[in-house]
Design an enzyme around this catalytic site. Structure first.
Site, PDB file in Angstrom:
ATOM      1  N   LEU A  60       0.820 -20.977  -9.210  1.00 28.88           N
ATOM      2  CA  LEU A  60       1.366 -21.050 -10.562  1.00 28.88           C
ATOM      3  C   LEU A  60       2.519 -22.040 -10.533  1.00 28.88           C
ATOM      4  CD1 LEU A  60       1.487 -17.305 -11.736  1.00 28.88           C
ATOM      5  CD2 LEU A  60      -0.208 -19.036 -12.341  1.00 28.88           C
ATOM      6  N   ASP A  61       2.683 -22.807 -11.612  1.00 27.63           N
ATOM      7  CA  ASP A  61       3.795 -23.745 -11.683  1.00 27.63           C
ATOM      8  C   ASP A  61       5.126 -23.017 -11.576  1.00 27.63           C
ATOM      9  OD1 ASP A  61       1.980 -25.793 -12.085  1.00 27.63           O
ATOM     10  OD2 ASP A  61       2.089 -25.638 -14.268  1.00 27.63           O
ATOM     11  N   ARG A  62       6.142 -23.754 -11.204  1.00 26.97           N
ATOM     12  CA  ARG A  62       7.463 -23.161 -10.995  1.00 26.97           C
ATOM     13  C   ARG A  62       7.936 -22.391 -12.226  1.00 26.97           C
ATOM     14  NH1 ARG A  62      12.736 -24.456 -12.112  1.00 26.97           N
ATOM     15  NH2 ARG A  62      14.273 -23.801 -10.568  1.00 26.97           N
TER      16      ARG A  62
END
Length: 367
Positions: free
Chosen positions: A193-195
């Site tokens: 998952l993106d930051r």
């Protein structure tokens, strides 16, 4: 206390090196923090020329000539600085050509602590965890040689999870049997998952589970659903395109030539229209990098708080006056068969506080 001649010599050499560096040309963005408070809240600095290769602290000192060294150090330590979208509190971080340093007038949220991680499922093969926004799933390849101290300044989810899970397993009878000198636990990422994205993630703890989970994700046998808040009013639909690393403007995006891209399919359902914004549910049929963010942006409805994919392929995107503190994307559901036992695993995670407040605020403004 009197400084040693060696210490004074090092200090003089640092000053001499700084004096030899040419300041950025007048067109480069330069500002004071006080001035930023009256503007957009942040400024971007693009690293190029002689600034490349220098540490973050000296670079900011050059770009902010009106600020003292102590003020620059406080800006970094108090979470005012991001590099390429990631929080950086390490003033010794070396900058590369093309890096973008973002200086915020207000501090960013502190990285989550290990004791804040919520584990939803754990056995010897897999762990399912609620990922908070503000932490990267895994460490970037360029950061894998960092010292332990630098890693602690910017922890990643897999590293924190390895310590938390390791302590839990050692507390069990099976864990105690391994002995105190057992090798560090390896947490194996099978998706990311993106930051800035929050939500449920699964990690493998054994090689066999890693192999089987990777195959399950590749075969689209893992159900993943997201909640998102987007600009404008969007209707239910399915978006299908072929994604490439560079659509022509340096960003990932869709191509009109299927032979050059990878197929990506996103199913969208509407939960609630919030005036000029929409709360939607996205179901991934495929799982390409940044797929949801790209599809929504190219459809003319980028995420609230989106900082990268905010332009559609054609035309202009609706303005973002939502006040979102990050891109509004949350992986709320994860469902799959256990890769080893075959047991059905289904988990859901409530909206995090920041997205709940965003939706409440937009709902109230629409009345």
């Amino acid at each position: 206390m009197r400084r040693s001649p060696r210490s004074n010599g090092r200090k003089r050499r640092r000053r001499a090196r700084s004096s030899r560096l040419r300041l950025p040309p007048p067109s480069a963005p330069r500002c004071s923090v006080d001035m930023m408070r009256c503007m957009t809240g942040f400024r971007n600095f693009h690293i190029e020329g002689e600034l490349a290769g220098l540490a973050l602290g000296p670079v900011l000192r050059l770009l902010l000539p009106g600020e003292s060294w102590s003020k620059v150090h406080r800006l970094i330590e108090n979470r005012h600085v991001e590099i390429n979208g990631n929080l950086c509190v390490d003033r010794g971080r070396r900058l590369n050509e093309g890096d973008v340093v973002k200086l915020w007038a207000e501090p960013r949220n502190a990285p989550p602590r290990e004791d804040q991680l919520r584990i939803r499922y754990l056995d010897r093969d897999v762990v399912i965890v609620e990922k908070p926004a503000g932490v990267t799933s895994t460490r970037h390849s360029e950061e894998r040689d960092w010292s332990a101290r630098r890693r602690q300044l910017q922890p990643t989810l897999d590293e924190m999870l390895a310590r938390v899970v390791g302590r839990r397993l050692r507390a069990t009878s099976a864990g105690k049997a391994r002995g105190r000198r057992a090798p560090p636990l390896r947490v194996r990422a099978v998706h990311r998952l993106d930051r800035e994205t929050s939500g449920l993630m699964i990690f493998a703890l054994s090689a066999e589970a890693e192999h089987r989970l990777t195959a399950m994700f590749r075969a689209h046998r893992v159900e993943r659903r997201y909640w998102a808040v987007v600009r404008g009013v969007i209707g239910p639909q399915t978006i299908e395109s072929y994604l490439v690393r560079d659509r022509g403007d340096g960003r990932r995006g869709s191509t009109d030539d299927p032979s050059k891209g990878r197929k990506a399919v996103t199913h969208i359902a509407v939960r609630e229209v919030l005036g000029d914004y929409t709360w939607i549910e996205c179901r991934l049929e495929t799982g390409r990098t940044h797929q949801i963010r790209i599809h929504l942006s190219e459809a003319g409805h980028p995420l609230c708080g989106e900082k990268v994919y905010y332009r559609p392929r054609f035309g202009a995107a609706p303005p973002d006056q939502s006040g979102a503190v990050r891109h509004a994307l949350h992986a709320f559901r994860l469902a799959l068969d256990h890769p080893i036992t075959g047991e059905r695993l289904e988990f859901e995670m409530p909206l995090p506080d920041d997205m709940r407040r965003l939706i409440d605020r937009l709902r109230a403004a629409a009345r």
